[in-house]
Scaffold this motif. Structure first.
Motif, mmCIF file in Angstrom:
data_model
loop_
_atom_site.group_PDB
_atom_site.id
_atom_site.type_symbol
_atom_site.label_atom_id
_atom_site.label_comp_id
_atom_site.label_asym_id
_atom_site.label_seq_id
_atom_site.Cartn_x
_atom_site.Cartn_y
_atom_site.Cartn_z
ATOM 1 N N LEU A 159 2.350 2.967 3.910
ATOM 2 C CA LEU A 159 2.673 2.380 5.215
ATOM 3 C C LEU A 159 2.113 3.211 6.363
ATOM 4 O O LEU A 159 1.882 2.689 7.461
ATOM 5 C CB LEU A 159 4.190 2.243 5.387
ATOM 6 N N GLN A 160 1.871 4.505 6.135
ATOM 7 C CA GLN A 160 1.355 5.387 7.176
ATOM 8 C C GLN A 160 -0.173 5.465 7.183
ATOM 9 O O GLN A 160 -0.759 6.150 8.003
ATOM 10 C CB GLN A 160 1.933 6.794 7.006
ATOM 11 N N TRP A 161 -0.831 4.788 6.263
ATOM 12 C CA TRP A 161 -2.287 4.809 6.235
ATOM 13 C C TRP A 161 -2.859 4.041 7.432
ATOM 14 O O TRP A 161 -2.152 3.208 8.040
ATOM 15 C CB TRP A 161 -2.803 4.146 4.959
ATOM 16 N N PRO A 162 -4.123 4.261 7.760
ATOM 17 C CA PRO A 162 -4.779 3.412 8.767
ATOM 18 C C PRO A 162 -4.617 1.939 8.380
ATOM 19 O O PRO A 162 -4.672 1.588 7.189
ATOM 20 C CB PRO A 162 -6.235 3.857 8.706
ATOM 21 N N GLU A 163 -4.437 1.102 9.367
ATOM 22 C CA GLU A 163 -4.111 -0.300 9.121
ATOM 23 C C GLU A 163 -5.111 -0.986 8.189
ATOM 24 O O GLU A 163 -4.732 -1.797 7.329
ATOM 25 C CB GLU A 163 -4.037 -1.045 10.454
ATOM 26 N N CYS A 164 -6.388 -0.662 8.332
ATOM 27 C CA CYS A 164 -7.398 -1.323 7.499
ATOM 28 C C CYS A 164 -7.225 -0.993 6.018
ATOM 29 O O CYS A 164 -7.477 -1.836 5.142
ATOM 30 C CB CYS A 164 -8.798 -0.967 7.975
ATOM 31 N N ARG A 166 -4.203 0.235 4.746
ATOM 32 C CA ARG A 166 -2.859 -0.247 4.424
ATOM 33 C C ARG A 166 -2.893 -1.719 4.018
ATOM 34 O O ARG A 166 -2.258 -2.131 3.047
ATOM 35 C CB ARG A 166 -1.947 -0.059 5.640
ATOM 36 N N ASP A 167 -3.659 -2.502 4.781
ATOM 37 C CA ASP A 167 -3.693 -3.949 4.563
ATOM 38 C C ASP A 167 -4.865 -4.398 3.692
ATOM 39 O O ASP A 167 -5.161 -5.583 3.612
ATOM 40 C CB ASP A 167 -3.725 -4.674 5.907
ATOM 41 N N ASP A 169 -8.225 -4.167 3.805
ATOM 42 C CA ASP A 169 -9.420 -4.792 4.350
ATOM 43 C C ASP A 169 -10.587 -4.536 3.393
ATOM 44 O O ASP A 169 -10.860 -3.384 3.018
ATOM 45 C CB ASP A 169 -9.733 -4.216 5.736
ATOM 46 N N TRP A 228 1.517 -1.861 -3.152
ATOM 47 C CA TRP A 228 0.390 -1.880 -2.214
ATOM 48 C C TRP A 228 -0.614 -2.978 -2.564
ATOM 49 O O TRP A 228 -1.138 -3.660 -1.682
ATOM 50 C CB TRP A 228 -0.299 -0.513 -2.228
ATOM 51 N N ARG A 239 4.345 -6.134 7.919
ATOM 52 C CA ARG A 239 3.749 -4.798 7.916
ATOM 53 C C ARG A 239 3.793 -4.154 6.528
ATOM 54 O O ARG A 239 3.051 -3.215 6.249
ATOM 55 C CB ARG A 239 4.471 -3.920 8.935
#
Length: 497
Positions: A159-164, A166-167, A169, A228, A239
């Protein structure tokens, strides 16, 4: 060995031991001479079952029930001495002390493995590695990518990773892969080594008449490759935060209840593809074990859901689980699936009916039998042939520690029921478990060694001083093997040739 559900392990009386591999002494890992030495001890003792806890890679709290993966093995188990025999490390390199020696040595071994043709050591070669990758592609790449990002980010969770990242991309993940190919290769190599050494141990154990008995936690850790990579299969917000988490209400183990923190499954989404994620999980464990326990089986009938906004266990509530529909899918895919149901704690009639419809063995625990009720299912006279009996579990105090902590009235009940003065504890309890009609009798190694509370492995509801006890080989003398063997033989639990 294939177990037929109509003529299986439970058609004969056996005895076994409960011991997690981390309890074995072994400065460079346990899946080599240390584990084989323990198998030899079991064989000499007439024991034919070795039960472990979950064997996946753990978080810093070391709990095997909060793993980074539902499929991967714990690389800390890998015996580095066997890499010396394979030519990937030297004795000199193994003797050099360093804070991160294990990580460095595995990195060095991986580089040598990928940069040389190597020697075929029973499949520890490039063809064996490619075969491993092909057979495990349904989980391996996501796990390796998860662990590699985790190493680089050095943050508490995904959850604390960069959004790209984390999600997930696609371009961000591909860029990361391109920049970290050697890191990813090393993590894959570690899993290959684990599988290679574990299968070597399993073959050795079978040759000695020992079957391996594994454990599947019903839930998985939020900070895991599984969550994940499969967010749609869990009750998460946009999120990735859990909307609700798993736990249990107040019970025998904890008067306050327990807040486990595991995200809950989106069972409707899982049912949509026939529970494929779970079937793959069971497939992984079938390759590792001869018998498999589902921890917290009651969660398949109904599970305790604790809302994220009110994290105290008492604010939870029961939610129906997938029940028959899920188990029908499991046994349709694997008709000979060797499952045991952990049915301890607050068990309803509905849970027991579900278990019995699928002919799943349950558990009786000697320590739970002395509440004064003659109907207590854990008392010897209420046991059932197709169940397992334990003196205690990994969540209990040792049997000696338990006995010493009893009040005078309960201790008197124990002594009267077992016809003992208490002298020689915990052996009166061990021998009573062996007398049980239950087909399988399992004893924690700490009980065979006669150890007290100082050897307790885990205390539920606490986070310190758990999962760290280790056995001393000096305890495993020939006299102990003889004592166990005599007790096993007297109750007809020696393995049949």
């Amino acid at each position: 060995m294939t177990l037929d559900r109509n003529d299986d392990l439970f058609s004969t009386r056996r005895a076994g031991v409960l011991l997690h591999p981390t309890c074995l002494p072994g400065p460079w890992g346990v899946l080599g001479v240390s584990a084989r030495t323990f198998v030899d001890f079991l064989a000499d003792s007439g024991l034919s079952i070795w039960q472990t806890l979950p064997i996946g890679p753990t978080h810093r709290d070391l709990s095997p029930y909060q793993s980074l993966s539902a499929h991967a093995g714990n690389p800390d188990f890998i015996d580095l001495l066997e890499l010396v025999e394979a030519g990937f490390l030297s004795h000199w390199e193994l003797s050099q002390p360093a804070p991160s020696a294990r990580h460095q040595l595995l990195t060095l071994a991986a580089e040598r493995f990928f940069n040389t043709e190597g020697t075929d050591l029973n499949g520890l070669d490039q063809p064996g590695y490619q075969h491993f990758r092909e057979n495990n592609d349904y989980w391996l790449d996501d796990f390796c990518l998860f662990c590699a990002i985790r190493e680089v980010q050095a943050l508490p969770g995904w959850l604390q990773w960069p959004e790209c990242l984390r999600d997930r991309d696609k371009q961000a993940l591909q860029d990361f892969i391109d920049q970290n190919r050697s890191r990813l290769a090393r993590i894959r190599f570690e899993q290959f080594l684990f599988q290679h050494q574990w299968q070597g141990l399993r073959d050795y154990a079978r040759g000695k008449g020992i079957l391996l008995f594994g454990d599947i936690p019903i839930f998985v850790a939020h900070d895991s490759a599984d969550v994940w990579a499969n967010r749609n299969l869990f009750k998460l917000d946009e999120r990735g935060e859990p909307r609700a988490v798993a736990g249990v209400p107040p019970d025998y183990f904890s008067l306050e209840g327990q807040h486990w923190g595991n995200p809950l499954y989106n069972w409707e989404a899982m049912a949509g593809d026939g529970y494929q994620w779970w079937l793959e999980r069971l497939e992984s464990q079938r390759h590792l074990f001869d018998l498999i326990r589902i921890d917290h089986f009651r969660g398949l009938q109904a599970y305790w859901e604790i809302p994220a906004e009110t994290p105290e266990p008492k604010y939870g509530y029961w939610v129906p689980g997938p029940g028959d529909h899920f188990l029908e899918a499991c046994f349709s895919r694997f008709p000979d699936l060797p499952l045991v149901a952990e049915n301890l704690g607050m068990i309803s009639d509905e849970v027991e009916e579900l278990r019995k419809r699928f002919r799943l063995p349950g558990m009786a625990v000697m320590q739970f039998g002395f509440d004064g009720s003659p109907d207590n299912p854990h008392l010897l006279h209420n046991h059932h042939e197709r169940d397992l009996v334990y003196t205690g579990t990994h969540d209990n105090d040792t049997t000696l520690g338990w006995y010493q902590s009893l009040d005078d009235h309960t201790r008197s009940n124990v002594n009267r029921y077992l016809c003992t003065s208490g002298e020689g504890m915990p052996w009166p309890v061990i021998e009573a478990a062996f007398r049980s009609v239950c087909a399988l009798a399992i004893v924690p190694m700490q009980d065979f060694l006669g150890l007290g509370t100082e050897a307790r492995f885990n205390t539920p509801g606490t986070v310190e001083h758990n999962w760290i006890w280790q056995m001393n080989w000096n305890f495993c003398r020939k006299s102990l093997s003889t004592k166990i063997h005599d007790a096993v033989r007297q109750q007809g639990r020696l393995p049949r040739c």
